[in-house]
Design a protein around this motif. Structure first.
Motif, PDB file in Angstrom:
ATOM      1  N   GLU A 199      36.884  38.136  24.094  1.00 20.63           N
ATOM      2  CA  GLU A 199      36.717  37.371  25.330  1.00 20.63           C
ATOM      3  C   GLU A 199      35.300  37.535  25.851  1.00 20.63           C
ATOM      4  O   GLU A 199      34.657  38.556  25.609  1.00 20.63           O
ATOM      5  CB  GLU A 199      37.706  37.838  26.415  1.00 20.63           C
ATOM      6  N   ARG A 200      34.830  36.499  26.593  1.00 24.85           N
ATOM      7  CA  ARG A 200      33.543  36.559  27.269  1.00 24.85           C
ATOM      8  C   ARG A 200      33.667  35.865  28.602  1.00 24.85           C
ATOM      9  O   ARG A 200      34.448  34.918  28.743  1.00 24.85           O
ATOM     10  CB  ARG A 200      32.436  35.860  26.470  1.00 24.85           C
ATOM     11  N   GLY A 201      32.873  36.314  29.556  1.00 26.60           N
ATOM     12  CA  GLY A 201      32.867  35.668  30.866  1.00 26.60           C
ATOM     13  C   GLY A 201      32.544  36.655  31.965  1.00 26.60           C
ATOM     14  O   GLY A 201      32.260  37.832  31.704  1.00 26.60           O
ATOM     15  N   THR A 202      32.617  36.174  33.197  1.00 26.60           N
ATOM     16  CA  THR A 202      32.415  37.067  34.338  1.00 26.60           C
ATOM     17  C   THR A 202      33.726  37.751  34.679  1.00 26.60           C
ATOM     18  O   THR A 202      34.784  37.429  34.121  1.00 26.60           O
ATOM     19  CB  THR A 202      31.912  36.275  35.548  1.00 26.60           C
ATOM     20  N   GLU A 222      36.203  35.243  36.039  1.00 24.30           N
ATOM     21  CA  GLU A 222      36.684  34.318  35.006  1.00 24.30           C
ATOM     22  C   GLU A 222      37.687  34.989  34.081  1.00 24.30           C
ATOM     23  O   GLU A 222      38.729  34.407  33.726  1.00 24.30           O
ATOM     24  CB  GLU A 222      35.501  33.784  34.201  1.00 24.30           C
ATOM     25  N   LEU A 223      37.392  36.193  33.708  1.00 24.74           N
ATOM     26  CA  LEU A 223      38.281  36.884  32.773  1.00 24.74           C
ATOM     27  C   LEU A 223      39.611  37.246  33.416  1.00 24.74           C
ATOM     28  O   LEU A 223      40.673  37.194  32.771  1.00 24.74           O
ATOM     29  CB  LEU A 223      37.591  38.142  32.233  1.00 24.74           C
ATOM     30  N   LEU A 224      39.565  37.635  34.685  1.00 26.32           N
ATOM     31  CA  LEU A 224      40.830  37.923  35.378  1.00 26.32           C
ATOM     32  C   LEU A 224      41.666  36.665  35.495  1.00 26.32           C
ATOM     33  O   LEU A 224      42.907  36.701  35.365  1.00 26.32           O
ATOM     34  CB  LEU A 224      40.552  38.512  36.758  1.00 26.32           C
ATOM     35  N   ALA A 225      41.001  35.535  35.765  1.00 24.15           N
ATOM     36  CA  ALA A 225      41.733  34.278  35.933  1.00 24.15           C
ATOM     37  C   ALA A 225      42.412  33.856  34.637  1.00 24.15           C
ATOM     38  O   ALA A 225      43.471  33.216  34.667  1.00 24.15           O
ATOM     39  CB  ALA A 225      40.778  33.184  36.408  1.00 24.15           C
ATOM     40  N   ARG A 226      41.839  34.215  33.492  1.00 28.59           N
ATOM     41  CA  ARG A 226      42.457  33.833  32.226  1.00 28.59           C
ATOM     42  C   ARG A 226      43.724  34.612  31.925  1.00 28.59           C
ATOM     43  O   ARG A 226      44.589  34.163  31.159  1.00 28.59           O
ATOM     44  CB  ARG A 226      41.461  34.056  31.079  1.00 28.59           C
ATOM     45  N   GLY A 227      43.837  35.807  32.494  1.00 28.31           N
ATOM     46  CA  GLY A 227      45.035  36.604  32.282  1.00 28.31           C
ATOM     47  C   GLY A 227      45.180  37.109  30.855  1.00 28.31           C
ATOM     48  O   GLY A 227      46.293  37.331  30.386  1.00 28.31           O
ATOM     49  N   GLY A 228      44.054  37.302  30.160  1.00 24.75           N
ATOM     50  CA  GLY A 228      44.089  37.728  28.758  1.00 24.75           C
ATOM     51  C   GLY A 228      43.930  39.222  28.584  1.00 24.75           C
ATOM     52  O   GLY A 228      44.414  40.037  29.387  1.00 24.75           O
ATOM     53  N   PHE A 229      43.192  39.579  27.514  1.00 27.13           N
ATOM     54  CA  PHE A 229      43.025  40.976  27.136  1.00 27.13           C
ATOM     55  C   PHE A 229      42.337  41.777  28.240  1.00 27.13           C
ATOM     56  O   PHE A 229      42.745  42.896  28.558  1.00 27.13           O
ATOM     57  CB  PHE A 229      42.202  41.047  25.839  1.00 27.13           C
ATOM     58  N   TYR A 230      41.285  41.198  28.824  1.00 25.46           N
ATOM     59  CA  TYR A 230      40.556  41.896  29.885  1.00 25.46           C
ATOM     60  C   TYR A 230      41.447  42.126  31.092  1.00 25.46           C
ATOM     61  O   TYR A 230      41.421  43.215  31.701  1.00 25.46           O
ATOM     62  CB  TYR A 230      39.324  41.082  30.297  1.00 25.46           C
ATOM     63  N   ALA A 231      42.236  41.138  31.434  1.00 22.62           N
ATOM     64  CA  ALA A 231      43.127  41.279  32.582  1.00 22.62           C
ATOM     65  C   ALA A 231      44.130  42.394  32.354  1.00 22.62           C
ATOM     66  O   ALA A 231      44.467  43.147  33.281  1.00 22.62           O
ATOM     67  CB  ALA A 231      43.850  39.958  32.846  1.00 22.62           C
ATOM     68  N   ARG A 232      44.613  42.514  31.104  1.00 24.04           N
ATOM     69  CA  ARG A 232      45.558  43.599  30.803  1.00 24.04           C
ATOM     70  C   ARG A 232      44.869  44.959  30.886  1.00 24.04           C
ATOM     71  O   ARG A 232      45.459  45.929  31.358  1.00 24.04           O
ATOM     72  CB  ARG A 232      46.172  43.385  29.412  1.00 24.04           C
TER      73      ARG A 232
END
Length: 631
Positions: free
Chosen positions: A611-614, A617-627
């Motif tokens: 993943e890449r982003g701010t 942005e990463l929290l909004a995607r709910g992906g790996f970074y959010a976890r």
């Protein structure tokens, strides 16, 4: 700058194939080749000393003949000639006594010629004095040669360490490396000091003694030579079986040194986790292994001396018996036999001496092999023949299809592409083993990628010298590496020649000034093994000040705030806003609170960018970074 950290240090690899002892010996002698100008006079002085000492027994034998002739002549009638005395003795059946008297110049009725005896003794004393002075001069030259050779060897080893790749230090315990650099070189120096002069003298002594013995009596010389093949065969047989034991002894020494260095450098952790007993058990294991290997090596090597001495002593008895029979037959004089017995001992002594220090010689060769193994280690890739030079660095960093693995069958980073624009704050996050720290190591060229390129302002980093590249990058790792010296010197390490005002300015920017002022000696506080009582967070702040003082174009902060409290972390984040102006910054972090303000967050997992982003942005995607953030 601080020492780099690695997420996946490569496993130990087999050591280079063992070199044969003769090859190591030839290479060891090659260390002395540059000092031929001193070796030649050293050999000449040794030869002169030996020749002068070899003349001593012959002259002593002549003195004995003078005394014997005087004692016999005094008991004979003065009016008779020597021929008449001999005829009278033979007529009386005293053939043996006649034969003995016939070997010396007897003057009937005349006693010992004290004048002639005094001249002979004076010459003997002069010979021994001059021979001793020659031996002393030879010893001084030998000491100079050895010290110069070992001094140069240490320089070669030190230079080699700077050319070795980081991977070498990853796969070899620090204590093992230190043992080669210190223990093995010191042992090699002792060996050369004890043997270099002795070996030269032994060769010349054996040749000289043998020549004189052949002149005195060929038959007696042949009896002496009979013992040589036996001695050499026994010494060779024992030495071959002692050699692997000596090698094991120094290998065990290195393992023990590595354990001691590891235990004492981390003694606080050993105590904190209650592992003192385990550390002691392992020490006992290594110490026991060293005891057994050392005992076997020395005990086996020690067999050489008594074995050879036993053979030479038997030969000594044989020479005495045969010599007495030759005197009785009138073939040689009593003085010649006396001299020959002395020469027999002088002939055996070098062989015994070589046997006595054969264990030390083997130990030195084993140490030399370990040092040469270090010198033969593959070096890091050489600098380009015509390196490029960046007049100024904007700070654009690009990873283009980079692949890297520490071990051939274990991929870590595969086809990674990443670009950081000048002045950007790029955060690299992910779980342990994702390859985050490896990116920093590749950027600094502690390792080179297996495939792909890393570009700095569009220039391949392999086209730059490592020194030039690293001078543009400031690194702060999670290991707080401080040197013995004052706090000011540790900060100024980042930029040699920095003024005290510049050091204090960097310290203030990194929140160091506030606690340094409270110390009794302030910036002149000396950091020793316990780092002057500073906490881990305070030591980390000093490394941050060191990196920022260097004014690099690029910053790599590898878990740089992992050892500071949240309040200090907030202060550092504020300071970085101004300090990173115009600089590209890479922040490698587990603590996601430190990367929220990053211009770009790169999320890695198993060597890949997932993943890449701010932050938002990463929290909004709910992906790996959010976890990761919610974990």
């Amino acid at each position: 700058m601080t020492a780099p950290t690695r997420e996946a240090p490569p496993a130990a690899v087999p050591a280079p194939a063992e070199k044969h002892e003769p090859a190591t010996t030839r290479r060891l002698l090659g260390l002395l080749r540059p000092y031929r100008a001193k070796l030649v006079p050293m050999a000449l002085l040794g030869t002169a000393s030996i020749v002068l000492n070899l003349l001593g027994p012959k002259l002593l034998g002549h003195a004995t003949d003078l005394i014997f002739a005087g004692l016999v002549g005094r008991s004979l009638p003065a009016n008779a000639s020597e021929e008449q005395v001999l005829e009278h003795l033979r007529a009386d059946g005293k053939d043996t006594l006649a034969n003995v008297i016939s070997t010396v110049d007897v003057t009937p009725g005349q006693g010992v010629d004290l004048r002639a005896l005094g001249v002979v003794l004076a010459v003997i004393v002069a010979l021994y004095v001059v021979g001793s002075l020659c031996m002393l001069a030879q010893g001084r030259l030998a000491a100079a040669v050895v010290q110069h050779a070992v001094h140069r060897l240490r320089e070669d080893v030190d230079a080699k360490l700077t050319r070795l790749p980081v991977s070498y230090f990853d796969r070899n315990p620090r204590g093992e490396v230190l043992s080669r650099v210190t223990n093995d070189i010191d042992n090699l120096q002792r060996t050369l000091q004890q043997t270099i002069g002795q070996m030269i003298n032994s060769v010349f002594s054996v040749v000289g003694v043998l020549a004189i013995m052949l002149v005195i009596s060929v038959e007696l010389a042949l009896f002496v030579l009979l013992s040589v093949p036996v001695v050499l065969a026994l010494a060779t047989w024992i030495s071959k079986r002692a050699w692997p034991r000596v090698q094991q002894q120094w290998k065990s020494t290195g393992e023990l040194s590595a354990h001691v260095e590891e235990s004492y450098s981390g003694h606080s952790l050993v105590k904190a986790f209650g592992r003192r007993e385990l550390a002691e058990e392992r020490f006992d294991e290594h110490n026991e292994a060293l005891y057994h290997s050392g005992y076997r090596a020395q005990a086996f090597s020690g067999l050489v001396a008594p074995t050879t001495r036993f053979v030479t002593d038997l030969n000594y008895v044989l020479v005495a018996v045969v010599g007495a029979l030759r005197v009785a037959s009138g073939a040689v004089t009593i003085g010649d036999v006396q001299a020959f017995i002395q020469y027999s001992g002088m002939f055996s002594r070098p062989i015994i001496d070589v046997s006595n220090f054969s264990g030390q010689l083997q130990s030195g060769i084993a140490s030399a092999r370990r040092v040469f193994e270090l010198l033969d280690e593959p070096e890091q890739s050489p600098a380009p023949a015509s390196p490029k030079r960046l007049a100024s660095v904007q700070g654009r960093v690009e990873f283009s299809d980079v692949s890297f693995r520490y071990l051939p069958d274990e991929p870590l980073i595969e086809n990674l592409s990443l670009a950081a624009e000048p002045g950007q704050l790029v955060a690299i996050v992910g779980p342990t083993g994702a390859g985050k720290t490896t990116l920093g190591n590749l950027l600094l060229r502690f390792y080179d990628p297996d495939a792909g390129r890393i570009l700095l302002d569009g220039v391949d980093t392999t086209a730059l010298t490592r020194a030039d590249l690293r001078s543009r990058i400031g690194l702060v790792s999670q290991d707080t590496w401080l040197f013995h010296g004052t706090i000011a010197e540790n900060i100024a390490y980042g930029r040699p020649g920095a003024t005290r005002a510049e050091v204090v300015e960097a310290a203030r920017a990194m929140c160091v000034d506030r606690f340094v002022r409270a110390l009794p000696d302030g910036y002149d506080t000396v950091l020793d093994d316990d780092h002057g009582g500073l906490s881990a967070g305070e030591r980390q702040l000093i490394t941050l000040a060191r990196a920022f003082l260097a004014q690099p174009a690029i910053l790599v902060l590898d878990e740089a705030t992992s050892s500071v409290d949240t309040r200090t972390e907030a202060l550092i984040q504020q300071a970085m806003v101004s300090l990173r102006a115009g600089r590209t910054s890479f922040v490698i972090a587990h603590r996601l609170s430190t990367v929220r303000g990053a211009d770009l967050i790169v999320v890695m997992d198993r060597g890949n960018v997932v993943e890449r982003g701010t932050h938002a942005e990463l929290l909004a995607r709910g992906g790996f970074y959010a976890r990761l953030h919610s974990a």
